[in-house]
Write a protein that holds these residues in place. Sequence first.
Motif, PDB file in Angstrom:
ATOM      1  N   ARG A 174       0.814  -1.213   0.000  1.00  0.00           N
ATOM      2  CA  ARG A 174       0.000   0.000   0.000  1.00  0.00           C
ATOM      3  C   ARG A 174       0.850   1.267   0.000  1.00  0.00           C
ATOM      4  N   ASP A 175       2.039   1.220   0.654  1.00  0.00           N
ATOM      5  CA  ASP A 175       2.886   2.411   0.695  1.00  0.00           C
ATOM      6  C   ASP A 175       3.323   2.839  -0.705  1.00  0.00           C
ATOM      7  N   GLU A 176       3.499   1.854  -1.595  1.00  0.00           N
ATOM      8  CA  GLU A 176       3.929   2.172  -2.954  1.00  0.00           C
ATOM      9  C   GLU A 176       2.881   3.003  -3.678  1.00  0.00           C
ATOM     10  N   VAL A 177       1.616   2.733  -3.418  1.00  0.00           N
ATOM     11  CA  VAL A 177       0.534   3.451  -4.079  1.00  0.00           C
ATOM     12  C   VAL A 177       0.165   4.719  -3.313  1.00  0.00           C
ATOM     13  N   ASP A 178       0.187   4.618  -2.005  1.00  0.00           N
ATOM     14  CA  ASP A 178      -0.215   5.743  -1.157  1.00  0.00           C
ATOM     15  C   ASP A 178       0.618   6.981  -1.446  1.00  0.00           C
ATOM     16  N   LYS A 179       1.925   6.805  -1.651  1.00  0.00           N
ATOM     17  CA  LYS A 179       2.804   7.957  -1.865  1.00  0.00           C
ATOM     18  C   LYS A 179       2.599   8.615  -3.232  1.00  0.00           C
ATOM     19  N   LEU A 180       1.873   7.912  -4.128  1.00  0.00           N
ATOM     20  CA  LEU A 180       1.628   8.460  -5.460  1.00  0.00           C
ATOM     21  C   LEU A 180       0.352   9.284  -5.526  1.00  0.00           C
ATOM     22  N   LEU A 181      -0.465   9.203  -4.489  1.00  0.00           N
ATOM     23  CA  LEU A 181      -1.730   9.926  -4.492  1.00  0.00           C
ATOM     24  C   LEU A 181      -1.499  11.414  -4.229  1.00  0.00           C
ATOM     25  N   ALA A 182      -2.060  12.244  -5.078  1.00  0.00           N
ATOM     26  CA  ALA A 182      -1.903  13.694  -4.927  1.00  0.00           C
ATOM     27  C   ALA A 182      -2.710  14.179  -3.739  1.00  0.00           C
ATOM     28  N   LYS A 183      -2.177  15.190  -3.056  1.00  0.00           N
ATOM     29  CA  LYS A 183      -2.890  15.772  -1.929  1.00  0.00           C
ATOM     30  C   LYS A 183      -4.161  16.458  -2.420  1.00  0.00           C
ATOM     31  N   GLY A 184      -5.227  16.273  -1.671  1.00  0.00           N
ATOM     32  CA  GLY A 184      -6.488  16.913  -2.021  1.00  0.00           C
ATOM     33  C   GLY A 184      -7.283  16.201  -3.082  1.00  0.00           C
TER      34      GLY A 184
END
Length: 296
Positions: free
Chosen positions: A49-59
């Motif tokens: 999940r960390d691999e995908v989570d860090k790619l999500l843009a804020k907001g």
Amino acid sequence: MEFKKIPLCYLVRYSAVTVVLTFLVGCGSFFKKDEPEYIARVGENYLYRDEVDKLLAKGISKEDSASFVMNYINNWASKQLLLDKAKINLPEDKLAEYDALVDDYRTDLYTRAYKEALAHQSGDTVVSSSQLKGFYEKEKENFKLKEKIVRLRFVELPTQFLNKDDVISKLKRFKKDDISYLDSIGVQFKKLNFNDSIWVSATRVIEEIPPLTFDNANKHLKKSQFFELEDANGVYLAKVTDVRDVNDVAPLSYIEPTIKQVLLSRRKLDYLRKLETEIIDEAIRKKEFEVYGQGE
């Protein structure tokens, strides 16, 4: 912000693929803290999940988040499945060839990054004026211009500007008092450039003075020439102080950034060659590197 728990289970089947998602959408992380560390599996390969989570843009909205995550998972799964199929179906010699290429690429990445870091730490980025001039004098025949360059001062006036004649007179003469006067009313100009010691390309001048074109540039861009042009947007007054034509040797001040970059690049190459030599010599002294005689 109050979190709203949205249970969502996606089942994606690509042959042996199983993906199960249950996530939380809100202001914080896209995934819940108590979820498993991985969110997808293809055989023995896991997507964490960390691999995908860090790619999500804020907001990002919850709908866009859900769409992005599922697209990412599907793309990841597709690549993993194709890789597995390739390993099974490609000939052994091809697999060995590609593995060697991958190893070479990895080695190049690591060594290049290490050498770049060492070169950066050396911090030798100062190029003296004597070094610049020396290189220029030695190589000046290699610095022929590919387009006309000029030095000029100019202003753009509004079409209804009342004191145009005064501006023309002072822009031509350009004594200390004239400069003071032009500076004092500079806020009335639409554009201005009083620094006529800087060389600029004819292309740049044409961009700044729309009535000036490549067809009429040779007429107006002459040494000591003063010209006045006008269009619907304004009146353009310019005094050309110097010109260099195509195939003339470029002035040092015009190509100084290029020469500096060349000198720094050469210095960097010399440093890296010396580094490689020193590394090999050190390895030989420590008997970490040996070359065995051929035919023995």
